[in-house]
Design an enzyme around this catalytic site. Sequence first.
Site, short mmCIF file in Angstrom:
data_model
loop_
_atom_site.label_atom_id
_atom_site.label_comp_id
_atom_site.label_asym_id
_atom_site.label_seq_id
_atom_site.Cartn_x
_atom_site.Cartn_y
_atom_site.Cartn_z
N THR A 298 0.80 -1.09 0.00
CA THR A 298 -0.05 -0.02 0.11
C THR A 298 0.76 1.20 0.05
OG1 THR A 298 -0.33 -0.21 2.35
CG2 THR A 298 -1.95 -1.13 1.04
N THR B 216 -0.92 -2.67 10.63
CA THR B 216 -1.57 -2.65 9.27
C THR B 216 -0.38 -3.41 8.28
OG1 THR B 216 -2.47 -1.66 7.34
CG2 THR B 216 -0.71 -0.43 8.79
N ASN C 163 -0.88 10.45 5.38
CA ASN C 163 -2.02 10.21 5.83
C ASN C 163 -3.31 11.25 5.89
OD1 ASN C 163 -1.91 7.28 7.18
ND2 ASN C 163 0.16 8.24 7.77
#
Length: 402
Positions: free
Chosen positions: A152, A189, A397
Amino acid sequence: MQMTSEDSIEVSKFTWPKGFYADSTHAGLKPDQDDMGWIYSETPADAAGVYTTNQFQAAPTKLTKLTINVAHQLQAVVMNSGNANSCNGEQGETDALLMQKMAADRLKIDASEVGIASTGVIGEPLPMAKIKDGISQLKLTHNVGLTKAILTTDTHPKTITVKCMVDGKEITTTGFCKGSGMIHPNMATMLGFVTTDAAIAGADLQHLLSTTVDETFNQITVDGDTSTNDMVVVMANGAAENEPLEEGTADYSTFVSAFKKVLTHLAQEIAGDGEGASKLVEVNVAGAYSHLEGQQVAKAIVGSNLVKAMIFGEDGNWGRIMQAIGQTTAHVDLNGVSVSINGLQLVKNSLGTGIDDDEVTKTLKQKKVTIDVDLNAGKATGTAWGCDLTYKYVQINASYRS
C-alpha cells in the site's frame, strides 16, 4: 551448500520453497500496479495464523482465522491490495466467502483449503467483478511480483529466504510482508506470509508462530494505530521430506532459529519503512525485572511520539526517553537508570553525563539509531523496533484516499 548445524543457517536469494507456486496480476483495484495474487502449495500444507486484535476485524481476516482453525491446514491464500473489505457488514462477509470460493474453483480445491487476505481502504465495498477477473488471470508460476502486489504505502517489498539443514534435508523458509503505517501490534496494518517446505504439525507450527510473533511483529510500532485486517499466515507443506519436526530435538531448534530469523528480519523491515520514516530505531532494554517488563519498556520508548520526533530532529534530548520509561508500570531503579544512543552514554545513574550535544546530533544522523537502556531492576531484557516521526507521515495520511 553444506550446512550441518544451527550455526550454518544462511540467508539466500529470495526463492519459493519446494512445492509452492505464486503469481500476481493487475485487477484494477489500484491504478498502475499489480494488486492481486496468490500462493499455492502442490499439496495441502499445515498452517498457522495470528490476527489483529482490533475489534473491527475485517471479513477476510475473520474468514481466514475460521478456516485455519478447523484443521490448521491450507493449500492456498488469495490476496489483494487497494481495498480492505473492512466495515462492510454482511456484504463484506458474503464477498469474502465468494472470493474464497472463486479461488478454490480456479485451483480445483476445496474452499476450506483457501485463506483470504485484503489490505487497503476501509469501508468501501469490494469490487467483485474486478476480483473475479483478477483471479481468472492468476497462474501457477514462481512469480516474485506477488511481494509487490500486496503493498500500500510501502516504499519497497519486504522479503527474505533462509535455508538450513534438518534431518539431512535442506529446508527453505521464505517470508514476505507489507506494512508501513497504522503499525502498533498486536498486530499492525500488515500482512505477512511465510512458506516453508519443512514438515511440522499444524499445532506445533501455531505454537511456534504465536510465540515468535510476540518477540518480533508485536514489538514494532510506527504510529500507535492498530489496523482491522492484519494477519501473519504460515504454510508448511513438508516437500523437503524431512521427518516431522518435534520440539526438544536439535533439528527443531535449528528450524526455530531459521524461522525467527525470517520474522525478525520482516519486523525490522516494516519498522524501517514506516510511513515517511527516515530512520530505523531499535531499543534494547537490559536490567528489567522480567522479560515482559523489558518488552513493555522497549516498546514504550520506540512508540513515544516525543522520542520519535526527537530522533527525526536529531536532538539529543534524553529527557524524552526518561519520560517514556516513567510512563510504564515497570520496575525501575529511579536512581540507577542508564541510557545510551549508538554507544554514546547520555544518562548514568538517572543523571545526564554532560556529553557534547554536537556529538549526539552527529550520531543521530545515521539511518539506524540504537537506544540502549538499563533499568537496573533485574536481569531480564527486551527489544523493540520503530522509526522516527516525520513531516512526510502527516502528508501521506492526510491524503491517503486521494
